[in-house]
Every structure is written in structure tokens, then in C-alpha cells.
Write an enzyme that holds these catalytic residues in place. Structure first.
Site, PDB file in Angstrom:
ATOM      1  N   GLY A 393       0.779  -1.235   0.000  1.00 51.84           N
ATOM      2  CA  GLY A 393       0.000   0.000   0.000  1.00 51.84           C
ATOM      3  C   GLY A 393       0.803   1.274   0.000  1.00 51.84           C
ATOM      4  CE  LYS A 394       6.538   0.077  -1.543  1.00 54.11           C
ATOM      5  NZ  LYS A 394       5.944  -1.274  -1.551  1.00 54.11           N
ATOM      6  CB  THR A 395       1.700   3.488  -5.075  1.00 48.21           C
ATOM      7  OG1 THR A 395       3.030   3.030  -5.337  1.00 48.21           O
ATOM      8  CG2 THR A 395       1.301   4.512  -6.122  1.00 48.21           C
ATOM      9  CB  SER A 711      17.873 -14.749  13.302  1.00 44.94           C
ATOM     10  OG  SER A 711      17.419 -15.326  12.100  1.00 44.94           O
ATOM     11  CE  LYS A 754      13.343 -13.771  12.678  1.00 50.96           C
ATOM     12  NZ  LYS A 754      14.686 -13.578  13.265  1.00 50.96           N
TER      13      LYS A 754
END
Length: 834
Positions: A393-395, A711, A754
Site C-alpha cells: 500500500g505504499k503508492t 538469527s 516470527k
């Protein structure tokens, strides 16, 4: 000595002075008498860029001391000199080897000193001589030479050659304006063929080697033949020059005539109170320039270009270039801007209505509105960078921000751009030059303060045409962009009122200097609960409407959506989820169009019937406690995931092997875990000699998927301890954390994703580094209530919780803390299935 720079004077003197009184002095000087061997002895006068011919009067300009000494000696003694040309004009003090062997015996007159400091003397050629030897002992050159006597007989061939040469010389005189017409008249009255050839050669502007060649040609007929060829070549060049000159002159005359007629036409129209279309168009352009609101220096340049345009004919090729440039200056927004809507409550409602989640981005926009409301005159705009996986949903958030602020939204995709000129434009000297995409988009926005979105800034490329990312340094710097310089406009343009938002999937490819200019806001991948909420609020209503199901709305159960998310999509965003929902809606629409019965609610059991077999399979929790197996938690761009770590011990020589397409960092973590185990062998009651007799094989399943990051360090250490000690690992425990050689557990990233991945597959106990406690605030409350989360600082605490001891695990644990802190960024990446 040089005569090239005084060529015009020479040509005038050669023919005017012959008949003048100045030659009387030269005629009184007798030729040098021959000795018993028939040789004459004279001073030698070296000439630079000049050849003296018999019977010709030539002005000589003298500058060398040796030459002056030779002239003074000859004038005092009343003797002639031998004028001979130099082979190399650059020699200032030539010796005998630097001179030609054929020269001309010449009589010289008085030496005259000019006001400029130069010295001149008039010389008259007498006869050709061939230098036999040079005499030593003087400050100037002296030589013995043999005179050359030409035959005086004239044959019919000679007469024909003389006529042909005169005819060619006449045409050359007509075309070459630097030759006086008297030259042809004088040549016409010369009867001697040798004299005629020498006269014409001396008049032509040929090079010294050509003149020397003619001087050395003793046979008169051969000399006339060579002269004829020389005149023919000169005539061809002159005719070509004349054609070119005539063509250029005709174009110039036509342009001047057009200009004169246009000026007359303008004067007549002004008297009649009329204007032609061109003048009227120029007037309209001037009015547009004055109304555009340009800064003073830009307006001055525009009016100057308009004035230059008015001086050109309307059909001139450059008219279109200048006119296009003026159109760009006029159409760019210089002052027009929209007023920001600073209602914080309304802005929050708009952002929440159009987007689910994204609290950090929404909070930053509301902070900006609050500052603008308190400081209305604040001009410095934020430079934001939205970073996150595709489909988050950036644009679309950028569009919502523009709607919230009441600004015009414009967007430029930077993906694949490799030319710096795409940002800064081309110089106007290039054919088809245009401004860069920044100013092109500003013209489309038509305001000075739009919301400008630079999409996919991490996809910029670099090649021989420049670095577009470097060109963006000025655009995205509030301290510089108030005077942005586009190569096409070549004037400063103010971008300080523009709100720039850039988007990227990752920060790695962005240059550090450019990244430093932007405020980074991360868009984390959506968790399963968020995707279900987005589907219910946004995706399903839109697909129902777009597929014509509005009169017959259908609903999706939560189980159906969860099954679509888990089994048919593998992403951090919701694009594929949107496609799968659209796929289901199209199937339903087809059934409805065919008159078949459609379900009012899509249940989980209906999903395979609409979407086919399951596409993605998630790893499941271990069915029972096992030795040498531990469950790690991993972060990928598509969300969190679980990752079993398997360790097998076989007879060998103490080698450690790790497989599963792991990266260098993960291999180093395995080495660190193995070194820690060896250093604590006594603590675990292990024989140190055993490590030299056993090969350790560590495997991470799903070997086709690249894996990397530190990790999984404590997970591999746990699996190794389990394999060597024979203690079983708890099947319901998952863990993440980096291990050091001393057994310390360091923080990692992606804790939120995670923990949710462990919760999704039914694991209710998670071990994370203690320094990651701040990240627990991002985990939903309902998930934290169902999970037991252990915060550890040392691997001993991990082993106490993860390994069975006498069939009874430790039961010490910590719940999630209440403190609100920011989460750590990405540490490990994992690519989806190919």
C-alpha cells in the site's frame, strides 16, 4: 627573410616598380664578372618563404644580422647577391646545407629602415645561377656559382604554349580578385617565353617548393608546360570557390531582401493599424510571459529569447526551438499553489477509511499537518521514503495523503531509468531536447506544491549516460531544491514547496548520500489477521462491484479467507490475495450468468473448487520430541516462517558440513555454535576427543530456498547440544537469536513476524533475545495472551527451556512486557518458492 606576409605589396610592386624610377638604381649595378672557370663570386642572401625570379623586382624584408651584413657589403661594393630560398623556413641562421642549390643573382638597392623597426630593400633578379661551393671566413655566406643561360629560340610549340598560358592566366585574373588586372596586361607585352613563365609564377600564390621547382626548370618549353598545368589546377579551385561564393551570396541576399520586405510590411501594417499573424502571435506570447508570474531573472531571459525570436524569419528552422522553449517557460507553474487542508480529525478519518493499519505512516502525516497548522508559513517540506514489500500500500497511501492535504497528486516511475538526462533534461543544443521528468511532471501538476511520488527509487540504474540517483540529490534536498537547475530550461526552478514521497522495496540499492536525505518509514508485511481485515473492508467489496455481483452480494467466511491466504498466496502484501478473490468472484459471476445456483457465502470447503489444488504448503510443527532437531523462526519479505534445523552425527574426522543453500553469515553462525559446544565440552560431560572422530552434518530443509542471516544461531546450537548429549528437544518450542562464542544471545530483527509464524502453526512457546523485548509491543494482544515468550541473554537459558532433562522440561517463563518500543529492522531474508 619572409615575403608571404607582404604578398599584396609584392604583387603591386612587381608590376608597378618595373616601370618606375626606383629601378634605375638597380639597373646601374653590373652583373658579377665570371672568373677563368666561368664562375661568379657573390654574397649569399637566404630567403624565407620567398623565391626571386630573373627580371622581377621584389621587395625584401630583412631581420637577420647576417643578411644585413651581406646586403651592406654588396651595396658598398656595388655588387650583386645570390638570393636563394631556404628548405626549412624555421631555421633562423641557415647554413649551406639548409639552402637550395639553384638561386637567382639579384641586384639590391639601398636599405630602408621603417618606423616599425623593420628593414626593407628592393631587389631585381638578373639570372639563374647554380651554387658550386661556399667560401669560408665571413660573417655572412659567400659562394661561387655558375650562371645559367636560357635558349632564346622560339619554336611553334613554344608559341602555342605561350598563348595557352596567357589564356589561362586571363581567366585566373578574372576569378582571383587578389591579382591586379595590370598583371595580365604586362604579361601580354612580354615576348620572351622564359620571362613570361617567371612573371606568371611569381604572380600566383603557389607554395615555395612549387616556385623553386619552376626556378630549377631551365628548359623553357618544359617550364611553360608545368606552368600550364599549375594554372589549370588553380583555375579549377577558383571556379569552385566562385560557385560557393555565389551560392552563399545569393542566400544572404535573399535573407536580407526578405528581412527588408518584412520590415516594410510591418511599417505599412502599423500605419494601417493592422498586424500579421506572426506579429500577433509574438504579441500573445509576450502577454503570456508577463502573466505567468515568473521570477524576475526568468522573465528577463524569456523576454530576451522572445526578442531574438522576433528578429528571425517565421520560417527559420530555429523558430520552432525557441518557441518550444518559451512554451515550457510559460506553461510551468511559477506561483499557483493549492491551499493545504489542515483539519487533523478529517485527515485521520480519511487515512483510516482508505487504509488498514500502517500506524507509523499515518502518525507521520498527522504530525506534519499539526506543524503546518501551528506554523502556516513553514516552507520546508518532508522528504519521505516508504520502504516495504510489494503490495503493502505504499503508492495508494501516497494518493490518500494527497487527498488528505488537498494537493494535486503526480507520480513518476523511476524503475529502469539509466540516463541522468531523464531527471535533469537535455541541453537545447540537442535535436529533440526536452526538460527532465521532474519538470515535465510539474507542468502536468500545474501547481507549485503538489504531492510528488517518485516510485521504485531503488530500481534506478547506472551506465555510461550518467547516474540518475546522483541527479536526484539536488531534487530531494530541501536545502538545494529551491533552485533546481534543469539543463533544458537553464534557469532556477523552485521545488521547495513540493512534498516528495519516494517508494522502495529495499534500502540496499539506494546510495547512502541519497538515503540520508530521506526520512524512512517502513511498511512491514501484513500478518494473517490484517490480511483478513483488509479483504473484508476493501478487497471483497471492490471485486464484488467490479465483477457485477452487486445485486447478488456474496460473502467470504473467515475460514475461506484464511485458507486462501495460507494455501494460495505467499506474499507480504495483498496483491495476490486480491487476484485470488477476484478469481473466485469471476467464477461466481460465470455461474450466475449461466443461470446456475451460486452460494451466498464462500466457505473454506468451497475454495479448492474455485481455485484448484493447494499451491503453497507451510511447514508443520514437529509431531514429537526428537534428538538433534530444533525449530527456528525466520523472517522473509512475505512474512514470518518456521524453519527446522537438523543435525546428524556420523563417524568421520571432525568435519562440519552445513547444507540447505545457506549464506555465508549462516555458515559462520554454525561455526560459532560448534565452537561454543567444543569450549563447553566438560560442562556437557562430553569427551573432547570425540569431536575429532565424528563428522557433523547440519541441514536446513527446503534446500531450493536461499537462506542467510545470524538469527538461527541459538537454534543450531540447541540442535548440536541435543545431538551430542542425546537430550531430546521440545517439539512445542521455537526460537530465534544470534549466538556468540561466549554463548551470549544477541538481538535479531523481524520478531513480530516470527512470533506470529509460530502462533500460526500452533507453537505456543517462543524463545527470543532479551534485548528484543521492545519488539513485543508490536505483537497483537490476543496472540501474546496465548503465547509463552522467554527472554534470554545466554545459551544456557535457551537449553534449559528447549531441551528435555530427565523427561521433565524447565517451566520458568516470562510473559510479554508492557513497555512500548520500536522494533529492530530486517536481519535475515528468505526468498519464496520459485
Amino acid at each position: 627573410m619572409s615575403g608571404q606576409d607582404y604578398r599584396d605589396w609584392q604583387l603591386r610592386s612587381e608590376f608597378a616598380e618595373v616601370l618606375g624610377s626606383r629601378t634605375e638604381e638597380l639597373q646601374k649595378i653590373p652583373d658579377a664578372p665570371p672568373d677563368k672557370d666561368g664562375l661568379i663570386t657573390c654574397a649569399v642572401l637566404p630567403l624565407r618563404d620567398l623565391v626571386v625570379f630573373p627580371r622581377m623586382v621584389t621587395p625584401l624584408f630583412v631581420g637577420r644580422e647576417s643578411a644585413l651584413s651581406a646586403l651592406e657589403y654588396a651595396h658598398t661594393a656595388g655588387q650583386t647577391v645570390i638570393a636563394v630560398a631556404q628548405k626549412n623556413d624555421e631555421k633562423t641562421e641557415p647554413v649551406s646545407a639548409d639552402l637550395y642549390t639553384i638561386g637567382c643573382e639579384s641586384a639590391v638597392g639601398r636599405v630602408l629602415h621603417l618606423p616599425e623597426g623593420a628593414t626593407t630593400v628592393l631587389a631585381q633578379g638578373r639570372r639563374r645561377v647554380q651554387i658550386v661551393e661556399y667560401l669560408p671566413g665571413e660573417s655572412f655566406l659567400r659562394a661561387r656559382a655558375r650562371p645559367v643561360y636560357e635558349a632564346t629560340e622560339r619554336s611553334r610549340e613554344t608559341e602555342a604554349l605561350m598563348r595557352a598560358v596567357l589564356a589561362l592566366f586571363e581567366k585566373v585574373i578574372q576569378l582571383n580578385r587578389s591579382l591586379p588586372e595590370d598583371a595580365y596586361v604586362f604579361a601580354l607585352n612580354v615576348d620572351d617565353p622564359g620571362w613570361l613563365a617567371d612573371l606568371i609564377v611569381s604572380a600566383l600564390g603557389v607554395a615555395v617548393p612549387e616556385r623553386q621547382r619552376m626556378l630549377e626548370t631551365f628548359d623553357v618549353e618544359l617550364r611553360l608546360q608545368r606552368l600550364s598545368i599549375m594554372l589549370g589546377r588553380e583555375l579549377d579551385v577558383l571556379e569552385l570557390e566562385n560557385r560557393i561564393h555565389s551560392k552563399v551570396q545569393s542566400e544572404v541576399d535573399r535573407s536580407q531582401r526578405e528581412y527588408y520586405l518584412r520590415e516594410q510590411l510591418k511599417a505599412i501594417q502599423n500605419e494601417l493599424g493592422e498586424q500579421d499573424s506572426w506579429s500577433q502571435e509574438l504579441g500573445e506570447v509576450k502577454q503570456a510571459i508577463l502573466k505567468a508570474g515568473m521570477p524576475e531573472e526568468v522573465q528577463t531571459k524569456a523576454l530576451k529569447e522572445l526578442e531574438r525570436l522576433a528578429q528571425m524569419p517565421s520560417m527559420a528552422p530555429e523558430v520552432a526551438i525557441v518557441r518550444t522553449y518559451l512554451d515550457w517557460l510559460i506553461e510551468l507553474p511559477w506561483q499557483k499553489e493549492t491551499e493545504d487542508k489542515l483539519d487533523l480529525k478529517r485527515a485521520a478519518e480519511v487515512l483510516d477509511r482508505q487504509h488498514y493499519g500502517l500506524p507509523k505512516a499515518k502518525e507521520r502525516i498527522l504530525e506534519y499537518l499539526a506543524v503546518r497548522r501551528l506554523l502556516p508559513k513553514k516552507q520546508k517540506q518532508p522528504i519521505l521514503c516508504f520502504v516495504g514489500p510489494p503490495g503493502t500500500g505504499k503508492t495508494s497511501l501516497g494518493r490518500s495523503i494527497a487527498e488528505t492535504l488537498g494537493r494535486k497528486f503526480v507520480r513518476v516511475s523511476l524503475g529502469g531509468i539509466r540516463d541522468e538526462a531523464e531527471i535533469r533534461g537535455h541541453r537545447r543544443t540537442y535535436i529533440g531536447a526536452l526538460p527532465g521528468r521532474i519538470l515535465q511532471t510539474m507542468r502536468r501538476a500545474a501547481t507549485v506544491n503538489p504531492l510528488f511520488m517518485l516510485d521504485e527509487i531503488d530500481k534506478l540504474g547506472v551506465d555510461f549516460r550518467g547516474d540518475p540517483a546522483a541527479a536526484l540529490l539536488e531534487v530531494l534536498d530541501p536545502e538545494q531544491n529551491y533552485a533546481f537547475d534543469d539543463h533544458y530550461l537553464d534557469v532556477a526552478y523552485d521545488l521547495s514547496k513540493v512534498m516528495f514521497i519516494t517508494t522502495a522495496n529495499t534500502l540496499g540499492p539506494i546510495p547512502p548520500a541519497l538515503l540520508d536525505r530521506m526520512e524512512v518509514i517502513e511498511f512491514p508485511g501484513y500478518i494473517e489477521q490484517e490480511k483478513i481485515a483488509i479483504a473484508n473492508r476493501f478487497l471483497i467489496p471492490r471485486q464484488v462491484e467490479e465483477n457485477g455481483l452487486t445485486p447478488f452480494p456474496i460473502a467470504f467466511s473467515e475460514d475461506a479467507l484464511r485458507r486462501i491466504i495460507r494455501e494460495y498466496t505467499w506474499e507480504a502484501g495483498v496483491r495476490n490475495l486480491d487476484r485470488e478473490i477476484a478469481h473466485v468472484c469471476r467464477k461466481v459471476a460465470r455461474r450466475k450468468a449461466e443461470g446456475r445456483r451460486i452460494p451466498a457465502r464462500i466457505e473454506g470447503a468451497h475454495v479448492p473448487r474455485f481455485l484448484g489444488p493447494q499451491q503453497f504448503f507451510q511447514l508443520e510443527a514437529e509431531k514429537q520430541d526428537e534428538v538433534g532437531v530444533a525449530t527456528a523462526l525466520a523472517w522473509t519479505e512475505n512474512g514470518g516462517d518456521t524453519m527446522p534445523v537438523e543435525v546428524v552425527l556420523v563417524e568421520g574426522k571432525g568435519n562440519v558440513q552445513i547444507t540447505g543453500q545457506v549464506g555465508e553469515v549462516m555458515q559462520e553462525s554454525a561455526q560459532a555454535a560448534m565452537s561454543y559446544l567444543k569450549s563447553r565440552a566438560k560442562h556437557f560431560k562430553l569427551d573432547p576427543q570425540r569431536f575429532e572422530k565424528i563428522d557433523v552434518h547440519i541441514h536446513i530443509p527446503e534446500g531450493a530456498i536461499p537462506k542467510d542471516g545470524p538469527s538461527a544461531g541459538i537454534t543450531m546450537a540447541t540442535a548440536l547440544v541435543s545431538a551430542f548429549t542425546g537430550r531430546k528437544t521440545r517439539k512445542d518450542v521455537a526460537m530465534t537469536g544470534e549466538i556468540t562464542l561466549r554463548g551470549r544471545v544477541l538481538p535479531v530483527g523481524g520478531v513480530r513476524e516470527k512470533v506470529l509464524a509460530a502462533h500460526r502453526i500452533g507453537l505456543r512457546t517462543v524463545i527470543i533475545p532479551k534485548r528484543n523485548a521492545k519488539d513485543l509491543v508490536e505483537i497483537p494482544k490476543d496472540v501474546r495472551k496465548e503465547m509463552t515468550i522467554f527472554l534470554v541473554e545466554h545459551i544456557d537459558s535457551v537449553l534449559a527451556q528447549a531441551l528435555r532433562k530427565n523427561g521433565k522440561p524447565s517451566d520458568v517463563g516470562l510473559g510479554a512486557p508492557k513497555k512500548k518500543t520500536a522494533g529492530k529492522k530486517e536481519i535475515r531474508r528468505r526468498k519464496p518458492h520459485a
